[in-house]
Design a protein around this motif. Structure first.
Motif, PDB file in Angstrom:
ATOM      1  N   PHE A  32      11.811   0.287  -3.622  1.00 27.74           N
ATOM      2  CA  PHE A  32      10.901   1.378  -3.962  1.00 27.74           C
ATOM      3  C   PHE A  32      11.046   1.699  -5.441  1.00 27.74           C
ATOM      4  CE2 PHE A  32      11.740   1.773   0.552  1.00 27.74           C
ATOM      5  CZ  PHE A  32      10.448   1.862   1.056  1.00 27.74           C
ATOM      6  N   LEU A  33       9.900   1.938  -6.093  1.00 32.73           N
ATOM      7  CA  LEU A  33       9.910   2.159  -7.535  1.00 32.73           C
ATOM      8  C   LEU A  33      10.172   3.624  -7.874  1.00 32.73           C
ATOM      9  CD1 LEU A  33       6.910  -0.178  -8.354  1.00 32.73           C
ATOM     10  CD2 LEU A  33       9.350  -0.713  -8.274  1.00 32.73           C
ATOM     11  N   GLU A  34       9.863   4.513  -6.922  1.00 32.37           N
ATOM     12  CA  GLU A  34      10.096   5.956  -7.104  1.00 32.37           C
ATOM     13  C   GLU A  34      11.078   6.399  -6.029  1.00 32.37           C
ATOM     14  OE1 GLU A  34       8.378   7.837  -9.317  1.00 32.37           O
ATOM     15  OE2 GLU A  34       7.125   6.172 -10.015  1.00 32.37           O
ATOM     16  N   PRO A  35      11.820   7.512  -6.257  1.00 30.20           N
ATOM     17  CA  PRO A  35      12.666   8.042  -5.177  1.00 30.20           C
ATOM     18  C   PRO A  35      11.818   8.339  -3.938  1.00 30.20           C
ATOM     19  CG  PRO A  35      13.162   9.143  -7.250  1.00 30.20           C
ATOM     20  CD  PRO A  35      11.942   8.287  -7.502  1.00 30.20           C
ATOM     21  N   ILE A  36      12.359   8.038  -2.762  1.00 29.15           N
ATOM     22  CA  ILE A  36      11.609   8.237  -1.509  1.00 29.15           C
ATOM     23  C   ILE A  36      12.186   9.420  -0.743  1.00 29.15           C
ATOM     24  CG2 ILE A  36      10.908   5.835  -1.197  1.00 29.15           C
ATOM     25  CD1 ILE A  36      13.364   5.586   0.765  1.00 29.15           C
ATOM     26  N   ARG A  96       0.833  -1.218   0.000  1.00 26.07           N
ATOM     27  CA  ARG A  96       0.000   0.000   0.000  1.00 26.07           C
ATOM     28  C   ARG A  96       0.866   1.266   0.000  1.00 26.07           C
ATOM     29  NH1 ARG A  96      -3.403  -3.094   3.401  1.00 26.07           N
ATOM     30  NH2 ARG A  96      -2.582  -2.100   5.272  1.00 26.07           N
ATOM     31  N   LEU A  97       2.115   1.155   0.505  1.00 25.46           N
ATOM     32  CA  LEU A  97       3.049   2.301   0.474  1.00 25.46           C
ATOM     33  C   LEU A  97       3.725   2.429  -0.900  1.00 25.46           C
ATOM     34  CD1 LEU A  97       5.056   2.131   3.855  1.00 25.46           C
ATOM     35  CD2 LEU A  97       3.517   3.956   3.115  1.00 25.46           C
ATOM     36  N   GLY A  98       3.386   1.535  -1.842  1.00 25.84           N
ATOM     37  CA  GLY A  98       3.975   1.592  -3.183  1.00 25.84           C
ATOM     38  C   GLY A  98       5.301   0.861  -3.291  1.00 25.84           C
ATOM     39  N   ALA A  99       5.555  -0.067  -2.374  1.00 27.52           N
ATOM     40  CA  ALA A  99       6.833  -0.772  -2.375  1.00 27.52           C
ATOM     41  C   ALA A  99       6.656  -2.215  -2.848  1.00 27.52           C
ATOM     42  CB  ALA A  99       7.417  -0.766  -0.969  1.00 27.52           C
ATOM     43  N   GLU A 100       7.780  -2.817  -3.233  1.00 23.95           N
ATOM     44  CA  GLU A 100       7.780  -4.247  -3.607  1.00 23.95           C
ATOM     45  C   GLU A 100       8.508  -5.025  -2.524  1.00 23.95           C
ATOM     46  OE1 GLU A 100       9.716  -4.617  -7.384  1.00 23.95           O
ATOM     47  OE2 GLU A 100       7.861  -4.230  -8.483  1.00 23.95           O
ATOM     48  N   PRO A 101       7.778  -5.717  -1.625  1.00 26.99           N
ATOM     49  CA  PRO A 101       8.438  -6.439  -0.536  1.00 26.99           C
ATOM     50  C   PRO A 101       8.741  -7.900  -0.895  1.00 26.99           C
ATOM     51  CG  PRO A 101       6.077  -6.295  -0.132  1.00 26.99           C
ATOM     52  CD  PRO A 101       6.316  -5.709  -1.493  1.00 26.99           C
ATOM     53  N   VAL A 102       9.887  -8.392  -0.436  1.00 29.46           N
ATOM     54  CA  VAL A 102      10.274  -9.790  -0.661  1.00 29.46           C
ATOM     55  C   VAL A 102      10.870 -10.328   0.644  1.00 29.46           C
ATOM     56  CG1 VAL A 102      11.864 -11.297  -1.938  1.00 29.46           C
ATOM     57  CG2 VAL A 102      10.812  -9.354  -3.095  1.00 29.46           C
ATOM     58  N   VAL A 103      10.416 -11.499   1.071  1.00 28.07           N
ATOM     59  CA  VAL A 103      11.005 -12.130   2.257  1.00 28.07           C
ATOM     60  C   VAL A 103      12.410 -12.613   1.901  1.00 28.07           C
ATOM     61  CG1 VAL A 103      10.834 -14.063   3.882  1.00 28.07           C
ATOM     62  CG2 VAL A 103       8.761 -12.850   3.154  1.00 28.07           C
ATOM     63  N   ARG A 104      13.392 -12.269   2.732  1.00 25.47           N
ATOM     64  CA  ARG A 104      14.778 -12.701   2.446  1.00 25.47           C
ATOM     65  C   ARG A 104      14.918 -14.188   2.758  1.00 25.47           C
ATOM     66  NH1 ARG A 104      19.994  -9.516   4.684  1.00 25.47           N
ATOM     67  NH2 ARG A 104      18.654  -7.740   4.061  1.00 25.47           N
ATOM     68  N   VAL A 105      15.377 -14.949   1.759  1.00 27.20           N
ATOM     69  CA  VAL A 105      15.545 -16.389   1.983  1.00 27.20           C
ATOM     70  C   VAL A 105      17.024 -16.721   2.168  1.00 27.20           C
ATOM     71  CG1 VAL A 105      13.421 -17.150   0.873  1.00 27.20           C
ATOM     72  CG2 VAL A 105      15.490 -16.862  -0.502  1.00 27.20           C
ATOM     73  N   ALA A 106      17.241 -17.786   2.913  1.00 29.03           N
ATOM     74  CA  ALA A 106      18.599 -18.162   3.282  1.00 29.03           C
ATOM     75  C   ALA A 106      19.302 -18.874   2.132  1.00 29.03           C
ATOM     76  CB  ALA A 106      18.557 -19.074   4.498  1.00 29.03           C
TER      77      ALA A 106
END
Ligand code: 5RP
Length: 234
Positions: A188-192, A158-168
């Motif tokens: 982030f797709l745009e500068p924050i 919802r904040l416009g970010a692409e989240p990914v769980v870090r895998v080992a």
């Protein structure tokens, strides 16, 4: 090998310039900060400085200090009293205002507690870490309570970010931090606006810490392969 030389140069310069006897020192994490720890160990062994006490930011820095005989305490120990003289740590990105992304090594939560409680914060890095905008090339990591994974990822989208769980690597599943939590890497797709984003990320329930460091003014030491060091922020 050139890159390693630049990291060593930065780490050594920080330990030589900013650590003196009887200091309480935050011991950072990563392949650059480790050189500062090694140099502190060398200077203690040579008798150049004495009475240094460390606070480790990760199991990596804890093991390194233990092997070098550098005494460690927790931030809560009465000898430390929740405040440090200096912390030396690495960074994944450094913007022109010396704001940072940290947490590539997964230690951002303790790194931030330690950095924000230090009278002086020294960042050691090689030139590739200097960027125009934070969070676009290198993702911003969050340490997240495992039970909050799905709602946190929803809030991040919802904040416009692409989240990914870090895998080992060399273990199936998520990376589990030194504190028993998971990491979510956020691109982030745009500068924050890093100041506003650091604050916003902190308000998401289940987020224990984020890798934006905007509320400290670090001294930044950039090491170069030729052995020279550029110092920013003094
Ligand atoms: C660990 C960190 C590190 O300091 C950061 O990832 C830089 O590491 P390196 O010096 O190995 O590039 O924040 O959580």
């Amino acid at each position: 090998m050139g890159n390693d030389e630049a990291k060593r140069t930065a780490g050594y310069a920080a330990a030589d310039r900013y650590v003196t006897s009887r200091m309480k020192v935050g011991m950072g994490t990563g392949s650059t900060a480790v050189w500062a720890i090694r140099r502190i160990g060398e200077r203690l062994a040579a008798g150049e400085i004495a009475g240094v006490t460390g606070v480790a930011t990760s199991s990596q820095s804890e093991i390194e200090c233990q092997e070098l005989g550098i005494p460690l305490r927790s931030m809560n120990d009465p000898e430390i009293g929740g405040r440090l003289d200096v912390t030396i740590d690495g960074a994944d990105e450094i913007d022109p205002d010396r704001r940072l992304v940290k947490g590539g090594g997964g230690a951002l939560l303790i790194e931030k507690i330690v950095a924000y409680a230090s009278s002086r914060f020294v960042v050691v890095a090689e030139p590739s870490k200097l960027v125009d905008h934070l969070g676009m090339a290198f993702p911003v990591p969050l340490e997240v309570l495992p039970v909050a994974r799905v709602p946190v990822m929803d809030a991040l989208r919802r904040l416009g970010a692409e989240p990914v769980v870090r895998v080992a690597e060399r273990k199936m599943g998520a990376v589990i931090t030194d504190n028993g939590n998971i990491l979510i890497d956020v691109r982030f797709l745009e500068p924050i606006d890093p100041v506003a984003m650091e604050a916003s990320l902190s308000t998401i329930p289940g987020v224990l810490g984020n890798g934006l460091f905007t509320r400290v003014e670090p001294i930044v030491l950039i090491g170069h392969e030729d052995g020279s060091v550029a110092e920013l922020g003094t």
